[in-house]
Scaffold this motif. Structure first.
Motif: not given
Length: 606
Positions: A287, A290, A294, A381, A384-385, A387-389
């Motif tokens: 988190e 991330k 951003k 993983e 996936k992360n 993409i989440n970032f």
């Protein structure tokens, strides 16, 4: 048109606005309006004009003797200074649309050149310098100390320099006299090293060493340095990339003249970069990482608004992205798996040329003899992360979560052999993407091994290289801007301009076994090896910078307006100078395409 209207018209055209009031009066006094119908020949090798032409309405095309359109001229464009200055012309200037223009008498034009140095410089400069002049004019309002500041423009601390055999206690005493926490050590060979307060704590206090030891026993060599004439922004990039707080500053003779501290660079720029870098370093969970990632788009927008050149922005953002990948690799993979694999980015990311996050291009290479399956879960993983970032999914599935891009060294070697021996569009694309790969985490020697193997396989593969280079000419690059402005005002700047340079240079780099991945550095290496002439290299660098600037400007506009990020440019939004720059860039790119076709003998393959 009144005299005032004529003055207003000319004052908007570069370089006429540099004329003095008196020179402008001379210009207008010896200038008339003329009309030429469509298909009129204004200039050719046998017809050297007595006028310098400035277009009011209509258009003129410049053709080579082979009848290839080289350039187009319309509202506020001018031509042909070379014919007047040198008394000869190799091309043909033909009216494409009924022309209304100003005709400035030849003798007056030549007189103005002698009266005004700026006016003269513009017409006598080569294409590269003309482009640079136009860029400076177009973006002057955006330039700031942020972009143009040199290292010598900021605070450089006096260096405390001592001999390598000096006792540590004497060195500390001298540093106190200099009021500095850094001691610079100079070897008899001329190499510099450094001792900092933190080094004294770890290497002397904690290890219980005596202060009578020689400074060379604990100093760190070599000391990273920058030149006092380097851009300050480049120094910031070094500090961020190397995770250091200071660098030495040398002059053009290689002599140490002082120390540049990170805190002083940051205070000069007062930007958010250091904050983001610190957040990435300190991230202890996904988190936090991330949150740090951003903030990159804000840095990009800020740097672009302040006029920082695209390659500098991409270099800095590339360094920050690399740190995100490294931290992600560290947070997700168990420690015992990390050194048996190499996580790499490819394509535009590998070339350090993806500024805005448009897609993922990454892969994993695993040491032979290690079970690949134990990495599968962690690679999923990572994807996936990312993409989440907000790192978008790659439409071609070129991601570590795809088993095709997660395999052992030997499996990749088999793959590169197949790409070369069974060529096809997909194989060419995969090889191109792989060749641009850059190791960001894990065991980097694994990727070096694969690159060595690839270079060995391509020895004497001239036909393969011709097909590989052929992609350079896959997309049309307009000969003129007129057909874009009048027929379809939307162009894909990546296909028409960015890709031909990237692929052409990539082809030359592959043939020359150049390990560097960035297009700009590849161009400079090719120039050093005399594969590219100095002038051609300089032109490509300027064109590459400009088209990428247009691309970034458009993408930031898309983001600000909540649109999907694309590579499309609306030419109706371009000002005259941007249009002129685009026209010159297209000319450079088309000439480069012809160079690639000739170099790789593309005409001999089907």
């Amino acid at each position: 048109m009144s005299i005032q209207d004529q003055k207003t018209f000319l004052s908007n055209i570069h370089p006429f606005q540099v004329l003095t009031a008196e020179q402008m009066e001379i210009c207008i006094k010896h200038m008339d309006i003329a009309y030429y119908p469509k298909d009129s020949i204004l200039i050719n090798p046998e017809k050297i004009p007595n006028y310098f032409f400035i277009v009011i309405k209509g258009s003129v095309y410049e053709y080579s003797v082979e009848n290839v359109v080289l350039m187009d001229y319309h509202h506020q464009d001018s031509f042909d200074s070379n014919s007047l200055i040198y008394g000869k012309c190799n091309n043909i200037f033909k009216v494409y649309e009924d022309l209304i223009c100003y005709e400035l008498e030849k003798n007056t034009f030549l007189k103005l050149i002698e009266l005004n140095q700026q006016f003269k410089d513009y017409f006598l400069k080569d294409l590269v310098n003309k482009i640079q002049t136009l860029k400076n004019k177009e973006y002057t309002s955006e330039l700031s100390s942020f972009m143009i500041a040199k290292v010598e423009d900021t605070l450089i601390h006096e260096a405390c320099i001592i001999d390598e055999n000096t006792k540590l206690i004497d060195a500390i005493q001298k540093s106190m006299e200099y009021k500095t926490s850094s001691i610079i050590i100079k070897k008899t060979t001329g190499e510099y090293g450094i001792i900092t307060d933190s080094l004294l704590k770890t290497k002397v206090l904690l290890e219980g060493r005596d202060l009578t030891i020689s400074v060379k026993d604990i100093a760190i060599f070599p000391l990273l340095t920058v030149n006092n004439d380097d851009y300050l922004f480049e120094a910031l990039t070094v500090l961020i990339k190397k995770n250091i707080k200071r660098v030495g500053v040398t002059n053009n003779k290689g002599e140490m003249i002082g120390i540049l501290e990170q805190i002083d660079v940051l205070s000069h720029f007062a930007n958010h970069t250091y904050v983001v870098d610190s957040k990435i370093k300190k991230a202890n969970n996904l988190e936090d990482l991330k949150s740090a990632s951003k903030d990159l788009i804000n840095i990009i927008s800020s740097l672009h608004a302040k006029g920082v050149k695209v390659n500098h922005i991409s270099n800095l953002i590339g360094q920050l992205n690399t740190k995100v990948y490294q931290k992600l690799y560290e947070l997700i993979l168990p420690e015992e798996l990390r050194d048996n694999a190499c996580f790499m980015v490819m394509g535009s990311e590998g070339r350090n040329e993806q500024i805005i996050k448009t897609d993922q291009d990454n892969a994993l290479v695993i040491k032979d003899g290690i079970d690949v399956e134990q990495y599968r879960f962690y690679m999923n993983e990572i994807t996936k992360n990312l993409i989440n970032f907000a790192y978008p999914v790659c439409e071609g599935n070129i991601m570590v979560s795809n088993p095709f891009w997660c395999k052992t060294v030997n499996e990749y070697k088999n793959e590169t052999a197949r790409w070369i021996e069974a060529p096809g569009i997909q194989n060419y694309m995969d090889l191109a993407i792989f060749f641009d790969s850059f190791a960001v985490a894990g065991n980097k020697e694994l990727l070096i091994n694969l690159k060595d193997d690839l270079f060995n396989k391509l020895h004497d593969k001239d036909v393969f290289m011709a097909y590989f280079a052929k992609a350079t000419i896959a997309f049309d690059t307009p000969n003129t801007v007129t057909n874009i402005m009048t027929k379809s005002h939307i162009i894909d700047i990546k296909k028409t301009a960015v890709f031909p340079i990237v692929q052409g240079i990539r082809s030359l780099a592959l043939r020359e076994k150049i390990r560097e991945t960035t297009t700009i550095k590849r161009i400079k290496i090719l120039e050093d090896r005399r594969v590219l002439e100095k002038e051609k290299a300089a032109e490509l660098l300027e064109a590459f910078d400009f088209v990428n600037t247009l691309r970034l400007k458009s993408q930031l506009h898309d983001i600000q307006h909540g649109k999907k990020i694309t590579n499309e440019i609306d030419t109706h939004t371009l000002g005259k100078i941007e249009r002129d720059l685009l026209k010159d860039s297209f000319k450079i790119i088309n000439e480069f395409k012809r160079f690639i076709s000739y170099t790789f003998r593309i005409d001999r393959i089907s």
